[in-house]
Enzyme design. Structure first.
Site, short mmCIF file in Angstrom:
data_model
loop_
_atom_site.label_atom_id
_atom_site.label_comp_id
_atom_site.label_asym_id
_atom_site.label_seq_id
_atom_site.Cartn_x
_atom_site.Cartn_y
_atom_site.Cartn_z
N THR A 1 0.81 -1.22 0.00
CA THR A 1 0.00 0.00 0.00
C THR A 1 0.84 1.26 0.00
O THR A 1 0.47 2.27 -0.61
CB THR A 1 -0.93 0.00 1.23
N SER B 1 1.74 -8.26 -0.61
CA SER B 1 2.37 -9.06 0.44
C SER B 1 1.75 -10.44 0.55
O SER B 1 2.37 -11.37 1.07
CB SER B 1 2.31 -8.34 1.79
N ASP C 1 -0.34 -6.91 5.00
CA ASP C 1 -1.14 -8.10 5.24
C ASP C 1 -0.35 -9.23 5.90
O ASP C 1 -0.86 -9.93 6.78
CB ASP C 1 -1.76 -8.61 3.93
#
Length: 324
Positions: free
Chosen positions: A11, A51, A84
């Site tokens: 992100t 991820s 994540d």
């Protein structure tokens, strides 16, 4: 002396729908105060992936590249990735990082196109920790929201909050206060996993994770030992399972290592408090390994690394005993 920055995507580098991800140079250019850090930041952009697509083998390659950077004079390491799986990748690093230099992982919960993106602040805080003498000899660290967490304890506890990362069992080991790194407690480093788990050895040693649920019939356990080389059980509360599953798990434990953990997200399993069939003491008598304070996800990583480096049963038990 420099800070070596490795970018893996996530992100923090999202530039919006259908746009290329930001490079490490673009990310660092957007961080106020980074130039005043007093140390150059040397960027290495690694193939950007969500991820969710990271693997143990990929993270071990990152550790190798980071070790090379330390040999070339870097004072510390920062890795940017998606949040994540960050609690898991940080634990991978913590088990194999051989240096006293800080290895810091961070990311973002809000991408740069949103109001109030947290990536720049997290990157700056991570860089400050990476070059701080007080952060040495602490293994892998996760820095988010001006908090410093030990990799062995940190969890992602919220899906969207910028304060998503917490350490339920211990709290953060430090904070960033007025641009200063404040380490409040120094947990002793653990032995970690010796040797290098090669990709083919990781492929040959799969570890399943089984979460026990209400009215569980255990059918997913059938034939599991024929397909996997290890198993982690996320039991109720302090390490309990339905009584019907206890003999099944005992039989599996005679064939492959089975680690008992709690699905709760905080606290340790117990050893001697309950004695009914399916209780923690019953399961440990049947040969399951006490996972202690390790959450199921980290226990799975540790067991797979141990199996991939061909550790004998007594060393596997000793590795998990460090987390009691």
């Amino acid at each position: 002396m420099s800070v070596a920055l490795f970018t893996l995507g996530g992100t923090i580098g999202m530039a919006g729908p259908n746009k290329n991800r930001l490079t490490g140079a673009e990310l660092t250019a957007a961080v106020p105060g980074l130039a005043e850090l007093g140390r150059p930041v040397e960027v290495q952009d690694i193939q950007a992936v969500p991820s969710a697509d990271l693997t143990l083998a990929k993270m071990l390659d990152v550790v190798d590249a980071a070790s090379k950077a330390i040999s070339n004079g870097a004072t510390g390491i920062v890795v940017l990735q998606g949040s994540d799986t960050l609690e898991e990748t940080a634990f991978v690093v913590d088990q194999v990082w051989p240096h006293s230099n800080p290895f810091v992982l961070t990311g973002a919960m809000r991408n740069p196109t949103l109001a109030g993106p947290d990536g720049p602040a997290n990157l700056l805080a991570a860089a400050r920790v990476a070059c701080s003498p007080t952060a040495r000899d602490l293994g892998a660290l996760v820095v988010f929201n001006d908090q410093i967490h030990a990799a062995r304890w940190v969890r992602k506890t919220h899906s969207t909050s910028t304060a998503a990362f917490a350490s339920p069992n211990a709290g953060p080991i430090g904070h960033l206060v007025e641009e200063q790194v404040r380490i409040l407690t120094r947990p002793a480093r653990q032995d970690g996993v010796q040797g290098r788990a090669e990709p083919e050895d990781l492929d040959a040693n799969k570890v399943a994770l089984y979460t026990v649920t209400l009215d569980d019939d255990g059918q997913l356990l059938e034939g599991l030992a024929d397909k996997y080389q290890g198993l982690v059980v996320a039991g109720y509360g302090v390490g309990h399972v339905p009584s019907a599953l206890a003999p099944v798990l005992g039989e599996i434990a005679q064939r492959i290592p089975v680690v008992l953990t709690s699905r709760t997200g905080g606290g340790s399993i117990l050893r001697n408090t309950y004695s009914s069939v399916g209780s923690e003491s019953d399961l440990l008598r049947r040969g399951l390994i006490d996972g202690g304070f390790l959450d199921p996800y980290k226990a799975r990583i540790l067991l797979r690394l141990l199996l991939a480096t061909n550790e004998p049963p007594e060393d596997i038990n000793a590795a998990f005993a460090q987390h009691h």
